[in-house]
Design a protein around this motif. Sequence first.
Motif, PDB file in Angstrom:
ATOM      1  N   GLY A   1       8.070   5.187  10.849  1.00  0.00           N
ATOM      2  CA  GLY A   1       8.023   5.532  12.193  1.00  0.00           C
ATOM      3  C   GLY A   1       8.985   7.063  12.355  1.00  0.00           C
ATOM      4  N   LEU A   2      10.380   6.927  11.836  1.00  0.00           N
ATOM      5  CA  LEU A   2      11.217   8.209  11.968  1.00  0.00           C
ATOM      6  C   LEU A   2      10.642   9.207  11.200  1.00  0.00           C
ATOM      7  N   GLU A   3      10.141   9.005   9.996  1.00  0.00           N
ATOM      8  CA  GLU A   3       9.640  10.256   9.253  1.00  0.00           C
ATOM      9  C   GLU A   3       8.314  10.836   9.960  1.00  0.00           C
ATOM     10  N   LEU A   4       7.677   9.844  10.731  1.00  0.00           N
ATOM     11  CA  LEU A   4       6.649  10.534  11.545  1.00  0.00           C
ATOM     12  C   LEU A   4       7.061  11.233  12.999  1.00  0.00           C
ATOM     13  N   GLY A   5       8.179  10.933  13.375  1.00  0.00           N
ATOM     14  CA  GLY A   5       8.805  11.439  14.395  1.00  0.00           C
ATOM     15  C   GLY A   5       8.313  10.589  15.823  1.00  0.00           C
ATOM     16  N   VAL A   6       8.313   9.457  15.468  1.00  0.00           N
ATOM     17  CA  VAL A   6       7.773   8.555  16.463  1.00  0.00           C
ATOM     18  C   VAL A   6       8.939   8.570  17.703  1.00  0.00           C
TER      19      VAL A   6
ATOM     20  N   ILE B   1      -5.900   2.562  11.255  1.00  0.00           N
ATOM     21  CA  ILE B   1      -4.993   1.884  10.386  1.00  0.00           C
ATOM     22  C   ILE B   1      -3.722   1.564  11.321  1.00  0.00           C
ATOM     23  N   GLY B   2      -3.095   0.699  11.527  1.00  0.00           N
ATOM     24  CA  GLY B   2      -2.116   0.270  12.300  1.00  0.00           C
ATOM     25  C   GLY B   2      -0.570   0.371  11.494  1.00  0.00           C
ATOM     26  N   ILE B   3       0.293   0.793  12.266  1.00  0.00           N
ATOM     27  CA  ILE B   3       1.634   0.761  11.989  1.00  0.00           C
ATOM     28  C   ILE B   3       2.524  -0.361  12.828  1.00  0.00           C
ATOM     29  N   ASN B   4       2.743  -1.158  12.423  1.00  0.00           N
ATOM     30  CA  ASN B   4       3.372  -2.517  13.101  1.00  0.00           C
ATOM     31  C   ASN B   4       4.947  -2.107  13.155  1.00  0.00           C
ATOM     32  N   TYR B   5       5.423  -1.304  14.249  1.00  0.00           N
ATOM     33  CA  TYR B   5       6.790  -0.689  14.392  1.00  0.00           C
ATOM     34  C   TYR B   5       7.937  -1.518  14.830  1.00  0.00           C
ATOM     35  N   LYS B   6       8.883  -1.756  14.019  1.00  0.00           N
ATOM     36  CA  LYS B   6       9.857  -2.402  14.376  1.00  0.00           C
ATOM     37  C   LYS B   6       9.747  -3.755  15.086  1.00  0.00           C
ATOM     38  N   ASP B   7       8.913  -4.451  14.004  1.00  0.00           N
ATOM     39  CA  ASP B   7       8.535  -5.606  14.718  1.00  0.00           C
ATOM     40  C   ASP B   7       8.494  -6.824  13.600  1.00  0.00           C
TER      41      ASP B   7
ATOM     42  N   LEU C   1       0.833  -1.363   0.121  1.00  0.00           N
ATOM     43  CA  LEU C   1      -0.119  -0.060   0.015  1.00  0.00           C
ATOM     44  C   LEU C   1       0.837   1.310   0.120  1.00  0.00           C
ATOM     45  N   THR C   2       0.262   2.385  -0.413  1.00  0.00           N
ATOM     46  CA  THR C   2       0.895   3.504  -0.480  1.00  0.00           C
ATOM     47  C   THR C   2       0.086   4.770   0.396  1.00  0.00           C
ATOM     48  N   THR C   3       0.610   5.912   0.395  1.00  0.00           N
ATOM     49  CA  THR C   3       0.172   6.817   1.111  1.00  0.00           C
ATOM     50  C   THR C   3      -1.450   7.125   0.572  1.00  0.00           C
ATOM     51  N   LYS C   4      -1.573   7.033  -0.679  1.00  0.00           N
ATOM     52  CA  LYS C   4      -2.740   7.220  -1.242  1.00  0.00           C
ATOM     53  C   LYS C   4      -4.005   6.376  -0.530  1.00  0.00           C
ATOM     54  N   ASP C   5      -3.569   5.174  -0.012  1.00  0.00           N
ATOM     55  CA  ASP C   5      -4.518   4.367   0.394  1.00  0.00           C
ATOM     56  C   ASP C   5      -5.109   4.821   1.909  1.00  0.00           C
ATOM     57  N   LEU C   6      -4.490   5.727   2.311  1.00  0.00           N
ATOM     58  CA  LEU C   6      -4.920   6.350   3.664  1.00  0.00           C
ATOM     59  C   LEU C   6      -6.026   7.337   3.539  1.00  0.00           C
ATOM     60  N   GLN C   7      -6.354   7.639   2.049  1.00  0.00           N
ATOM     61  CA  GLN C   7      -7.247   9.109   1.925  1.00  0.00           C
ATOM     62  C   GLN C   7      -8.663   8.227   1.517  1.00  0.00           C
ATOM     63  N   GLY C   8      -9.464   9.256   1.644  1.00  0.00           N
ATOM     64  CA  GLY C   8     -10.718   8.889   1.561  1.00  0.00           C
ATOM     65  C   GLY C   8     -11.803   9.002   2.681  1.00  0.00           C
ATOM     66  N   ARG C   9     -11.302   8.565   3.899  1.00  0.00           N
ATOM     67  CA  ARG C   9     -12.092   8.691   5.006  1.00  0.00           C
ATOM     68  C   ARG C   9     -11.100   8.989   6.114  1.00  0.00           C
ATOM     69  N   PRO C  10     -11.460   9.856   7.149  1.00  0.00           N
ATOM     70  CA  PRO C  10     -10.638  10.169   8.148  1.00  0.00           C
ATOM     71  C   PRO C  10     -10.289   8.728   9.118  1.00  0.00           C
ATOM     72  N   ALA C  11      -9.146   8.794   9.598  1.00  0.00           N
ATOM     73  CA  ALA C  11      -8.601   7.580  10.340  1.00  0.00           C
ATOM     74  C   ALA C  11      -7.656   7.824  11.524  1.00  0.00           C
ATOM     75  N   LEU C  12      -7.695   6.914  12.272  1.00  0.00           N
ATOM     76  CA  LEU C  12      -6.586   6.903  13.505  1.00  0.00           C
ATOM     77  C   LEU C  12      -5.699   6.015  12.967  1.00  0.00           C
ATOM     78  N   VAL C  13      -4.486   6.697  12.906  1.00  0.00           N
ATOM     79  CA  VAL C  13      -3.154   5.742  12.624  1.00  0.00           C
ATOM     80  C   VAL C  13      -2.331   5.545  13.710  1.00  0.00           C
ATOM     81  N   ASN C  14      -2.314   4.327  14.304  1.00  0.00           N
ATOM     82  CA  ASN C  14      -1.958   3.904  15.622  1.00  0.00           C
ATOM     83  C   ASN C  14      -0.602   3.021  15.275  1.00  0.00           C
ATOM     84  N   VAL C  15       0.372   3.624  15.973  1.00  0.00           N
ATOM     85  CA  VAL C  15       1.843   2.990  16.116  1.00  0.00           C
ATOM     86  C   VAL C  15       1.785   1.855  17.167  1.00  0.00           C
TER      87      VAL C  15
END
Length: 173
Positions: free
Chosen positions: A129-134, A95-101, A55-69
């Motif tokens: 995660g780095l780009e998001l400043g996690v 939407i989940g981001i499975n971080y360093k796992d 998936l790419t960034t475009k797949d996030l669009q269309g509806r508001p979402a929580l992006v959970n790391v």
Amino acid sequence: MNRLLLFIPLVIFALMGLVFWVGLGIEDKTSLPSPLIGKPFPEFELGVVEDGRTLTTKDLQGRPALVNVWATWCPTCKAEHAFLNELAEQGIRIIGINYKDDVMKARDWLKAYGNPYAYNLSDPQGKLGLELGVYGAPETFLIDSEGIIRGKHIGDLNPVVWESLGKQFGEMQ
């Protein structure tokens, strides 16, 4: 008189300590400002934990979402997971981001505890995660239907946090 001069550094030190102590009490430790608020979600192309599709960034669009790391090695993530399941049951897009796992550990985790996520992006090296400043997991971002970051919360989502974050999310719908 000379003895009074000896106490001046002690008084100055005590006043500085008081100022720092009061200043630390004023700071809001539950939120860190993010320079990404009001900016588009960073570009990415990542695999999905559940099925491996890309998936790419475009797949996030269309509806508001929580992006959970989140991550399986994160005890606080486990603590918030039941609440995320409740939010998903209410129709909140997460939407989940499975971080360093490890992907296999993430799949097992989701089978064991339920999957509140529309999908999970696998970020094994933590580049997104780095780009998001996690700073660490869990962290949650609010994104609007155009993929613009509107808010950020560091730490677990729970009913108390959702009182204010949920209002902000509701305004985006």
